[in-house]
Design a protein around this motif. Structure first.
Motif, mmCIF file in Angstrom:
data_model
loop_
_atom_site.group_PDB
_atom_site.id
_atom_site.type_symbol
_atom_site.label_atom_id
_atom_site.label_comp_id
_atom_site.label_asym_id
_atom_site.label_seq_id
_atom_site.Cartn_x
_atom_site.Cartn_y
_atom_site.Cartn_z
ATOM 1 N N LEU A 443 -12.203 30.967 36.732
ATOM 2 C CA LEU A 443 -13.555 31.416 37.090
ATOM 3 C C LEU A 443 -13.611 32.923 37.305
ATOM 4 N N ILE A 444 -12.576 33.628 36.865
ATOM 5 C CA ILE A 444 -12.485 35.071 37.128
ATOM 6 C C ILE A 444 -12.679 35.850 35.832
ATOM 7 N N TYR A 445 -13.668 36.770 35.848
ATOM 8 C CA TYR A 445 -13.865 37.706 34.743
ATOM 9 C C TYR A 445 -13.195 39.030 35.122
ATOM 10 N N PHE A 446 -12.398 39.581 34.211
ATOM 11 C CA PHE A 446 -11.659 40.821 34.492
ATOM 12 C C PHE A 446 -11.987 41.839 33.411
ATOM 13 N N PHE A 447 -12.500 43.030 33.856
ATOM 14 C CA PHE A 447 -12.787 44.136 32.947
ATOM 15 C C PHE A 447 -11.574 45.075 32.931
ATOM 16 N N ASN A 448 -11.019 45.293 31.752
ATOM 17 C CA ASN A 448 -9.805 46.105 31.608
ATOM 18 C C ASN A 448 -10.174 47.578 31.371
ATOM 19 N N PHE A 449 -10.896 48.162 32.324
ATOM 20 C CA PHE A 449 -11.216 49.595 32.309
ATOM 21 C C PHE A 449 -11.644 49.982 33.722
ATOM 22 N N ILE A 450 -11.787 51.265 33.947
ATOM 23 C CA ILE A 450 -12.164 51.761 35.267
ATOM 24 C C ILE A 450 -13.675 51.976 35.283
ATOM 25 N N LEU A 451 -14.367 51.294 36.228
ATOM 26 C CA LEU A 451 -15.815 51.458 36.356
ATOM 27 C C LEU A 451 -16.115 52.738 37.128
ATOM 28 N N GLU A 452 -16.825 53.653 36.491
ATOM 29 C CA GLU A 452 -17.184 54.942 37.081
ATOM 30 C C GLU A 452 -15.938 55.822 37.270
ATOM 31 N N GLY A 453 -16.179 57.072 37.420
ATOM 32 C CA GLY A 453 -15.072 58.003 37.625
ATOM 33 C C GLY A 453 -14.345 58.341 36.348
ATOM 34 N N ASN A 454 -14.929 58.044 35.184
ATOM 35 C CA ASN A 454 -14.290 58.432 33.927
ATOM 36 C C ASN A 454 -15.356 58.980 32.986
ATOM 37 N N GLU A 455 -14.884 59.751 31.997
ATOM 38 C CA GLU A 455 -15.846 60.439 31.140
ATOM 39 C C GLU A 455 -16.541 59.524 30.150
ATOM 40 N N THR A 456 -16.014 58.327 29.933
ATOM 41 C CA THR A 456 -16.619 57.438 28.927
ATOM 42 C C THR A 456 -17.888 56.786 29.438
ATOM 43 N N LYS A 457 -17.908 56.463 30.699
ATOM 44 C CA LYS A 457 -19.093 55.898 31.357
ATOM 45 C C LYS A 457 -19.678 54.696 30.599
ATOM 46 N N PHE A 458 -18.872 53.639 30.474
ATOM 47 C CA PHE A 458 -19.360 52.406 29.831
ATOM 48 C C PHE A 458 -20.552 51.823 30.596
ATOM 49 N N GLU A 459 -20.580 52.065 31.920
ATOM 50 C CA GLU A 459 -21.682 51.530 32.732
ATOM 51 C C GLU A 459 -23.033 52.091 32.317
ATOM 52 N N SER A 460 -23.023 53.190 31.553
ATOM 53 C CA SER A 460 -24.281 53.766 31.067
ATOM 54 C C SER A 460 -24.661 53.239 29.684
ATOM 55 N N HIS A 461 -23.756 52.495 29.082
ATOM 56 C CA HIS A 461 -24.022 51.975 27.741
ATOM 57 C C HIS A 461 -25.030 50.822 27.808
#
Length: 620
Positions: A443-461
């Motif tokens: 029941l665990i979802y794991f994202f293999n990246f760092i949320l925030e604090g990086n230049e890629t900013k996937f959270e803005s995608h």
């Protein structure tokens, strides 16, 4: 057995031939004697003897009928047992009227008492029609022939009639040893379901829309019986209000979807209109009030990206906490727990919420052993010096509806790969090099990246928000069923009290059977309940609204043919198989078995003897 007596018809023929014995030759001295004889022609003799042969044959035939009628005559019984399967399919063509007419004729023929059984206890026969006789309605039984034994056999009369369409039954697989060999049974097949065309709702599901989170989708699948051509109209109704309708060719009728606002609640109906619909054309269901997903975000540091997604009171019930001052009671009832930037995951967290969904966003530095135990995987630190583009399988169930275009046409983000994994897990989104970007372990979802604090900013995608919404809405606890059938169980969060729970509609009210398990009560829906909308009441309180439909087996338009039934019972002399369109007097006459024939046989026998005597005396 009457054909055993046919050889006796030879007797009058032999007697008649014996009358043609050889004439004795007499010599006359004169013709005086001849002139004194009556003048007779040869044809008169032939006519006389032919008529005498006929009357003698008829006399013998009358004697045979007289003997047989006495041998087989049974007086009209005082009592008769009638079982009627008055389930939904049996009532389509007013079979109840046929049974009622049969009993009327039985009384007209002299039956004094009828014990009536049915499988629904509807007691819908007009008892006032039978005020002058003993008319008894016995406890209900089941429609399956093998289960008629339960109560039908306890009240058997000498003659017993079973009226049913034997829906979805296989006569060759039933044990008939409960039939009493000293009784007479007439099994009446009320109708051939294999010739009846019908369409019914097979299943119905309610799911959040993956394309528009403000909508929910009603998915309806159908069963088609004995129909191949024609059009039907499928309507989504709420009382007299029509929300939507679809016209479909029967050959293409499989699954239909309707969209409703997520805020829609209450009772609804799927209505099937068309010439092919015999009955069972209204399917009732209830859309319960949808609880918004309850989400807890447990941070080391606040995440603006997560706050923007989940801090919407109309969509989520949000609870935010720090890992350093975690209140387990506040997290206890949540549907989804999000762990963000937590280096060490305590084992107690998983132990406390083992049946809850988690989403994990790791920091750049983690205590690997705590993550291994939490995920049930072995984590290996990977290099982070190269950006890798993610690759999306947009056919994955979790991602359906997220993408409106092929992923190759979408500008996909790049991220640094932080970890490799060993163990059993599901890859939902991967990097181009095959390593997991988003995985699921239990029941665990794991994202293999760092949320925030990086230049890629996937959270803005543009992909981030719909993916998080998909996870949140798919993690909500299982909702209660939207519809029920007779004999189904309803679970409610109520413990047993002195005030019983009732199932009630406008014209129906019953206290069902129930069992209690702690703070929950399980109610059993009665098997004789009609389809429709009902309320569960306790005292003056309304606990919930429920929708009940015709039993699934009642929608099956399939039954064994009468030829099969007759073949099965061919070895039983006391069991006959009839059709409901047989003459009712013939059905009743099965009881009396030539009751009045001996009288007519005796009258005819005397008449033919007088005719032969007259032929001897007057036909010279």
């Amino acid at each position: 057995m009457w054909w055993y007596f046919l050889p006796f018809l030879i007797i009058p023929i032999v007697v008649h031939l014996f009358d043609f014995r050889k004439a004795k030759k007499i010599y006359f001295s004169s013709i005086k004697y001849i002139t004194n004889l009556s003048s007779k022609t040869k044809s008169n003799y032939r006519l006389k003897y032919l008529l005498i042969l006929t009357t003698r044959t008829l006399i013998v035939l009358s004697v045979i009928v007289f003997i047989l009628s006495f041998a087989e005559t049974k007086t009209i019984p005082n009592s008769v047992s009638v079982y009627f399967d008055n389930s939904g399919s049996s009532l389509v063509n007013d079979q109840g009227l046929i049974v009622e007419q049969f009993m009327r004729n039985s009384f007209d023929r002299g039956v004094k008492s009828i014990s009536y059984f049915d499988n629904k206890q509807k007691k819908n026969l007009d008892k006032s029609l039978f005020e002058e006789v003993d008319f008894d309605i016995v406890n209900n039984t089941n429609s399956i022939l093998s289960e008629i034994e339960n109560s039908f056999t306890e009240n058997l009369a000498e003659y017993n009639y079973i009226f049913s369409d034997f829906q979805a039954s296989n006569p060759e697989s039933v044990d008939y040893t409960f039939f009493d060999s000293s009784k007479v049974y007439n099994i009446v097949l009320t109708q051939d379901l294999n010739r009846m065309r019908n369409i019914n709702v097979d299943t119905l599901s309610i799911q959040p829309s993956q394309k528009d989170i403000s909508q929910q989708i009603i998915t309806v699948s159908f069963e088609v019986w004995n129909a191949e051509e024609g059009n039907v109209i499928i309507k989504l109704m709420q009382g007299d209000r029509q929300f939507s309708s679809v016209v479909k060719e029967i050959s293409e009728l499989d699954e239909i979807q309707f969209d409703l606002p997520k805020t829609s609640t209450g009772s609804y109906e799927i209505v099937i209109d068309g010439d092919e619909v015999i009955y069972d054309n209204i399917f009732h269901f209830v859309i319960p009030k949808q609880e918004v997903p309850r989400v807890s975000i447990i941070n080391t540091n606040d995440s603006k990206a997560l706050n923007l997604i989940f801090d919407k009171k109309d969509l989520f019930d949000l609870n935010m906490q720090s890992i350093n001052s975690l209140d387990y009671n506040k997290v206890k009832m949540n549907d989804l727990i999000i762990l963000n930037s937590i280096s060490f995951i305590p084992t107690s967290l998983l132990d406390q919420f083992r049946n809850t969904f988690f989403v994990v966003f790791p920091p750049d530095s983690i205590v690997i052993d705590s993550y291994d135990k939490f995920l049930g995987l072995h984590i290996i630190k990977a290099g982070t010096n190269q950006l890798t583009e993610i690759d999306i399988d947009y056919s994955h169930p979790l991602l359906q509806g997220v993408f409106t275009r092929n992923s190759k046409e979408v500008s996909l983000p790049k991220e640094y790969v932080f970890f490799d994994f060993e163990g059993d897990f599901e890859v939902i989104i991967k990097y181009r090099d095959g390593r997991p970007f988003l995985l699921r372990s239990g029941l665990i979802y794991f994202f293999n990246f760092i949320l925030e604090g990086n230049e890629t900013k996937f959270e803005s995608h543009s992909l981030f928000l719909p993916i998080m919404y998909q996870i949140a809405f798919s993690s909500t606890k299982e909702v209660e069923p939207s519809y029920f059938y007779p004999n189904d169980l309803i679970t409610i969060s109520e413990s047993v009290s002195d005030i019983p729970v009732r199932i009630k509609s406008n014209a129906y009210e019953v206290i069902p059977s129930f069992n209690s398990y702690g703070d929950r009560m399980v109610l059993e829906i009665p098997d004789d309940i009609s389809a429709g909308k009902y309320y569960l009441l306790q005292g003056n309180d309304t606990l919930k609204e429920v929708a009940i439909n015709i039993s699934r087996t009642e929608s099956i338009m399939r039954s064994a043919k009468i030829e099969t039934w007759r073949k099965v019972f061919s070895e039983y002399e006391n069991i006959s198989v009839l059709k409901s369109d047989d003459n009712f007097n013939d059905l009743v006459s099965k009881m009396s078995s030539k009751h009045d024939i001996w009288k007519y046989a005796l009258i005819l026998m005397i008449l033919f003897i007088l005719i032969e005597t007259g032929l001897h005396r007057y036909l010279k």
